[in-house]
Design a protein around this motif. Structure first.
Motif, mmCIF file in Angstrom:
data_model
loop_
_atom_site.group_PDB
_atom_site.id
_atom_site.type_symbol
_atom_site.label_atom_id
_atom_site.label_comp_id
_atom_site.label_asym_id
_atom_site.label_seq_id
_atom_site.Cartn_x
_atom_site.Cartn_y
_atom_site.Cartn_z
ATOM 1 N N CYS A 32 0.664 -1.339 0.076
ATOM 2 C CA CYS A 32 0.135 -0.035 0.185
ATOM 3 C C CYS A 32 0.986 1.171 0.235
ATOM 4 O O CYS A 32 1.688 1.133 0.756
ATOM 5 C CB CYS A 32 -0.689 -0.154 1.327
ATOM 6 S SG CYS A 32 -1.842 1.301 1.426
ATOM 7 N N LEU A 33 0.433 2.223 -1.549
ATOM 8 C CA LEU A 33 1.402 3.853 -0.804
ATOM 9 C C LEU A 33 0.570 4.879 -0.494
ATOM 10 O O LEU A 33 1.103 5.598 -0.876
ATOM 11 C CB LEU A 33 2.149 3.236 -2.514
ATOM 12 C CG LEU A 33 2.749 3.030 -3.215
ATOM 13 C CD1 LEU A 33 2.265 2.960 -4.750
ATOM 14 C CD2 LEU A 33 3.685 2.503 -2.530
ATOM 15 N N ALA A 34 -0.568 4.472 0.189
ATOM 16 C CA ALA A 34 -1.257 5.696 0.273
ATOM 17 C C ALA A 34 -0.574 6.463 1.275
ATOM 18 O O ALA A 34 0.287 5.500 2.698
ATOM 19 C CB ALA A 34 -2.980 4.851 0.654
ATOM 20 N N LEU A 35 -1.155 7.618 1.601
ATOM 21 C CA LEU A 35 -0.024 8.607 3.103
ATOM 22 C C LEU A 35 -0.974 8.632 4.077
ATOM 23 O O LEU A 35 -2.404 8.565 3.548
ATOM 24 C CB LEU A 35 0.715 9.814 2.198
ATOM 25 C CG LEU A 35 1.179 9.939 1.351
ATOM 26 C CD1 LEU A 35 1.870 10.917 0.849
ATOM 27 C CD2 LEU A 35 2.746 9.155 1.872
ATOM 28 N N ASP A 39 1.781 12.144 6.609
ATOM 29 C CA ASP A 39 2.661 12.098 5.495
ATOM 30 C C ASP A 39 3.739 10.707 5.134
ATOM 31 O O ASP A 39 4.444 10.749 4.731
ATOM 32 C CB ASP A 39 3.460 13.585 5.170
ATOM 33 C CG ASP A 39 2.549 14.029 4.361
ATOM 34 O OD1 ASP A 39 1.320 13.739 3.895
ATOM 35 O OD2 ASP A 39 2.258 15.398 4.089
ATOM 36 N N SER A 40 3.475 9.498 6.234
ATOM 37 C CA SER A 40 4.087 8.779 6.019
ATOM 38 C C SER A 40 3.184 7.753 5.129
ATOM 39 O O SER A 40 2.280 7.314 5.411
ATOM 40 C CB SER A 40 4.511 8.359 7.745
ATOM 41 O OG SER A 40 2.997 7.875 8.505
#
Length: 88
Positions: A32-35, A39-40
């Protein structure tokens, strides 16, 4: 007194995907690339599987639990092998 004579043998190497019967399988996973709010990156990841559909199912389940997590990366691990050839 002279220095000892040295002889060098050069060999060609070839790198190729390992398709031998005893090679590890190609595996697939999703990350998963969601922030998050800070913002991590979420960074949660599916289990690796030889079946590419299994990690896709994980991504849909992760989205159901986290509707704002809509960005993923596919992680593919493909074994490679070096083959030693004859003289260059």
């Amino acid at each position: 007194m002279s220095a000892p004579r040295r002889v060098f043998g050069f060999v060609e190497w070839t790198l190729r995907p390992d398709r031998d019967d005893d090679a590890p399988p190609v595996t697939y996973a999703f990350r998963c690339l969601a922030l998050r709010e800070d913002d991590s990156e979420c960074g949660e990841r599916s289990q690796a599987s030889a079946d590419p559909c299994v990690p896709q199912e994980w991504a849909f389940g992760h989205l159901r639990e986290n509707p704002e997590h809509t960005s993923y990366a596919e992680v593919i691990e493909r074994p490679w092998v070096m083959w030693r050839g004859g003289p260059a």
